[in-house]
Design a protein around this motif. Structure first.
Motif, PDB file in Angstrom:
ATOM      1  N   VAL A   6       0.811  -1.215   0.000  1.00  0.00           N
ATOM      2  CA  VAL A   6       0.000   0.000   0.000  1.00  0.00           C
ATOM      3  C   VAL A   6       0.843   1.264   0.000  1.00  0.00           C
ATOM      4  O   VAL A   6       0.531   2.220  -0.701  1.00  0.00           O
ATOM      5  CB  VAL A   6      -0.969  -0.015   1.208  1.00  0.00           C
ATOM      6  CG1 VAL A   6      -1.702   1.298   1.321  1.00  0.00           C
ATOM      7  CG2 VAL A   6      -1.952  -1.152   1.066  1.00  0.00           C
ATOM      8  N   LEU A   7       1.884   1.287   0.769  1.00  0.00           N
ATOM      9  CA  LEU A   7       2.668   2.512   0.913  1.00  0.00           C
ATOM     10  C   LEU A   7       3.809   2.582  -0.100  1.00  0.00           C
ATOM     11  O   LEU A   7       4.971   2.650   0.252  1.00  0.00           O
ATOM     12  CB  LEU A   7       3.212   2.631   2.338  1.00  0.00           C
ATOM     13  CG  LEU A   7       2.162   2.786   3.422  1.00  0.00           C
ATOM     14  CD1 LEU A   7       2.815   2.886   4.772  1.00  0.00           C
ATOM     15  CD2 LEU A   7       1.304   4.001   3.176  1.00  0.00           C
ATOM     16  N   ASP A   8       3.461   2.580  -1.360  1.00  0.00           N
ATOM     17  CA  ASP A   8       4.483   2.738  -2.383  1.00  0.00           C
ATOM     18  C   ASP A   8       4.889   4.202  -2.487  1.00  0.00           C
ATOM     19  O   ASP A   8       4.471   5.042  -1.699  1.00  0.00           O
ATOM     20  CB  ASP A   8       4.015   2.180  -3.727  1.00  0.00           C
ATOM     21  CG  ASP A   8       2.862   2.955  -4.326  1.00  0.00           C
ATOM     22  OD1 ASP A   8       2.371   3.894  -3.680  1.00  0.00           O
ATOM     23  OD2 ASP A   8       2.442   2.625  -5.438  1.00  0.00           O
ATOM     24  N   LYS A   9       5.707   4.530  -3.450  1.00  0.00           N
ATOM     25  CA  LYS A   9       6.250   5.879  -3.587  1.00  0.00           C
ATOM     26  C   LYS A   9       5.160   6.933  -3.730  1.00  0.00           C
ATOM     27  O   LYS A   9       5.236   8.006  -3.125  1.00  0.00           O
ATOM     28  CB  LYS A   9       7.189   5.917  -4.800  1.00  0.00           C
ATOM     29  CG  LYS A   9       7.888   7.238  -5.004  1.00  0.00           C
ATOM     30  CD  LYS A   9       8.847   7.173  -6.162  1.00  0.00           C
ATOM     31  CE  LYS A   9       8.068   7.140  -7.450  1.00  0.00           C
ATOM     32  NZ  LYS A   9       8.883   7.287  -8.646  1.00  0.00           N
ATOM     33  N   VAL A  14       1.811  11.573  -1.322  1.00  0.00           N
ATOM     34  CA  VAL A  14       0.523  12.141  -0.899  1.00  0.00           C
ATOM     35  C   VAL A  14       0.479  12.288   0.620  1.00  0.00           C
ATOM     36  O   VAL A  14       0.086  13.326   1.146  1.00  0.00           O
ATOM     37  CB  VAL A  14      -0.659  11.272  -1.385  1.00  0.00           C
ATOM     38  CG1 VAL A  14      -1.958  11.723  -0.752  1.00  0.00           C
ATOM     39  CG2 VAL A  14      -0.764  11.325  -2.901  1.00  0.00           C
ATOM     40  N   LEU A  15       0.895  11.250   1.327  1.00  0.00           N
ATOM     41  CA  LEU A  15       0.806  11.260   2.784  1.00  0.00           C
ATOM     42  C   LEU A  15       1.745  12.271   3.432  1.00  0.00           C
ATOM     43  O   LEU A  15       1.518  12.695   4.561  1.00  0.00           O
ATOM     44  CB  LEU A  15       1.073   9.856   3.337  1.00  0.00           C
ATOM     45  CG  LEU A  15       0.028   8.806   2.952  1.00  0.00           C
ATOM     46  CD1 LEU A  15       0.476   7.420   3.385  1.00  0.00           C
ATOM     47  CD2 LEU A  15      -1.327   9.131   3.542  1.00  0.00           C
ATOM     48  N   SER A  16       2.774  12.678   2.728  1.00  0.00           N
ATOM     49  CA  SER A  16       3.677  13.678   3.289  1.00  0.00           C
ATOM     50  C   SER A  16       3.346  15.089   2.819  1.00  0.00           C
ATOM     51  O   SER A  16       3.961  16.050   3.264  1.00  0.00           O
ATOM     52  CB  SER A  16       5.130  13.332   2.944  1.00  0.00           C
ATOM     53  OG  SER A  16       5.300  13.323   1.546  1.00  0.00           O
ATOM     54  N   PHE A  72      -7.506   4.198   1.929  1.00  0.00           N
ATOM     55  CA  PHE A  72      -6.629   5.359   2.098  1.00  0.00           C
ATOM     56  C   PHE A  72      -6.432   5.665   3.580  1.00  0.00           C
ATOM     57  O   PHE A  72      -5.324   5.946   4.025  1.00  0.00           O
ATOM     58  CB  PHE A  72      -7.221   6.571   1.375  1.00  0.00           C
ATOM     59  CG  PHE A  72      -6.338   7.771   1.395  1.00  0.00           C
ATOM     60  CD1 PHE A  72      -5.316   7.906   0.473  1.00  0.00           C
ATOM     61  CD2 PHE A  72      -6.518   8.773   2.341  1.00  0.00           C
ATOM     62  CE1 PHE A  72      -4.485   9.016   0.488  1.00  0.00           C
ATOM     63  CE2 PHE A  72      -5.696   9.883   2.368  1.00  0.00           C
ATOM     64  CZ  PHE A  72      -4.672  10.006   1.437  1.00  0.00           C
ATOM     65  N   ARG A  73      -7.497   5.595   4.345  1.00  0.00           N
ATOM     66  CA  ARG A  73      -7.427   5.865   5.790  1.00  0.00           C
ATOM     67  C   ARG A  73      -6.510   4.860   6.487  1.00  0.00           C
ATOM     68  O   ARG A  73      -5.713   5.220   7.350  1.00  0.00           O
ATOM     69  CB  ARG A  73      -8.840   5.819   6.384  1.00  0.00           C
ATOM     70  CG  ARG A  73      -8.915   6.056   7.848  1.00  0.00           C
ATOM     71  CD  ARG A  73      -8.802   7.493   8.157  1.00  0.00           C
ATOM     72  NE  ARG A  73      -9.115   7.687   9.571  1.00  0.00           N
ATOM     73  CZ  ARG A  73      -8.980   8.821  10.177  1.00  0.00           C
ATOM     74  NH1 ARG A  73      -8.585   9.866   9.519  1.00  0.00           N
ATOM     75  NH2 ARG A  73      -9.246   8.923  11.440  1.00  0.00           N
ATOM     76  N   ALA A  74      -6.618   3.578   6.109  1.00  0.00           N
ATOM     77  CA  ALA A  74      -5.749   2.550   6.696  1.00  0.00           C
ATOM     78  C   ALA A  74      -4.287   2.824   6.342  1.00  0.00           C
ATOM     79  O   ALA A  74      -3.408   2.711   7.203  1.00  0.00           O
ATOM     80  CB  ALA A  74      -6.162   1.168   6.208  1.00  0.00           C
ATOM     81  N   ILE A  78      -1.283   3.591   9.059  1.00  0.00           N
ATOM     82  CA  ILE A  78      -0.050   2.801   9.064  1.00  0.00           C
ATOM     83  C   ILE A  78       1.150   3.720   8.864  1.00  0.00           C
ATOM     84  O   ILE A  78       2.147   3.620   9.576  1.00  0.00           O
ATOM     85  CB  ILE A  78      -0.093   1.710   7.980  1.00  0.00           C
ATOM     86  CG1 ILE A  78      -1.112   0.641   8.372  1.00  0.00           C
ATOM     87  CG2 ILE A  78       1.284   1.094   7.774  1.00  0.00           C
ATOM     88  CD1 ILE A  78      -1.410  -0.347   7.275  1.00  0.00           C
ATOM     89  N   PHE A  79       1.048   4.622   7.919  1.00  0.00           N
ATOM     90  CA  PHE A  79       2.140   5.569   7.644  1.00  0.00           C
ATOM     91  C   PHE A  79       2.441   6.404   8.885  1.00  0.00           C
ATOM     92  O   PHE A  79       3.599   6.632   9.238  1.00  0.00           O
ATOM     93  CB  PHE A  79       1.772   6.466   6.466  1.00  0.00           C
ATOM     94  CG  PHE A  79       2.807   7.504   6.126  1.00  0.00           C
ATOM     95  CD1 PHE A  79       3.939   7.148   5.422  1.00  0.00           C
ATOM     96  CD2 PHE A  79       2.635   8.821   6.501  1.00  0.00           C
ATOM     97  CE1 PHE A  79       4.895   8.090   5.105  1.00  0.00           C
ATOM     98  CE2 PHE A  79       3.585   9.776   6.186  1.00  0.00           C
ATOM     99  CZ  PHE A  79       4.717   9.404   5.485  1.00  0.00           C
TER     100      PHE A  79
END
Length: 83
Positions: A6-9, A14-16, A72-74, A78-79
């Motif tokens: 899920v947490l690819d590049k 987006v998350l940062s 997306f929320r999960a 996790i991130f």
């Protein structure tokens, strides 16, 4: 394994990004309602739509859909815990 999948590049970008995450979190906190979320953020609803579209282009998830919003929320949770 889920984190690697899920947490690819693109997700990390987006998350940062504070602007995109503010839009996504406000949207999810207002039950996926664009009008209420944009009002709470003091931005035009088209600005919020643009940011949600940008998230969709980068991640492939349309968070206007409940299932994609939960994925997306999960990923966000996790991130946040591994960061």
């Amino acid at each position: 394994r889920y984190v690697k999948t899920v947490l690819d590049k693109n997700y990390r970008a987006v998350l940062s990004d504070a602007e995109l995450m503010t839009a996504a979190i406000a949207f999810m906190n207002h039950s996926l309602n664009i009008s209420e979320a944009s009002r709470s953020m003091y931005v035009h609803r088209n600005t919020l739509i643009y940011r949600l579209d940008k998230i969709e282009k980068m991640t492939g998830l349309n968070i206007r859909s409940f299932n994609d919003a939960m994925t997306f929320r999960a990923a966000y949770l996790i991130f946040k815990t591994i960061k």
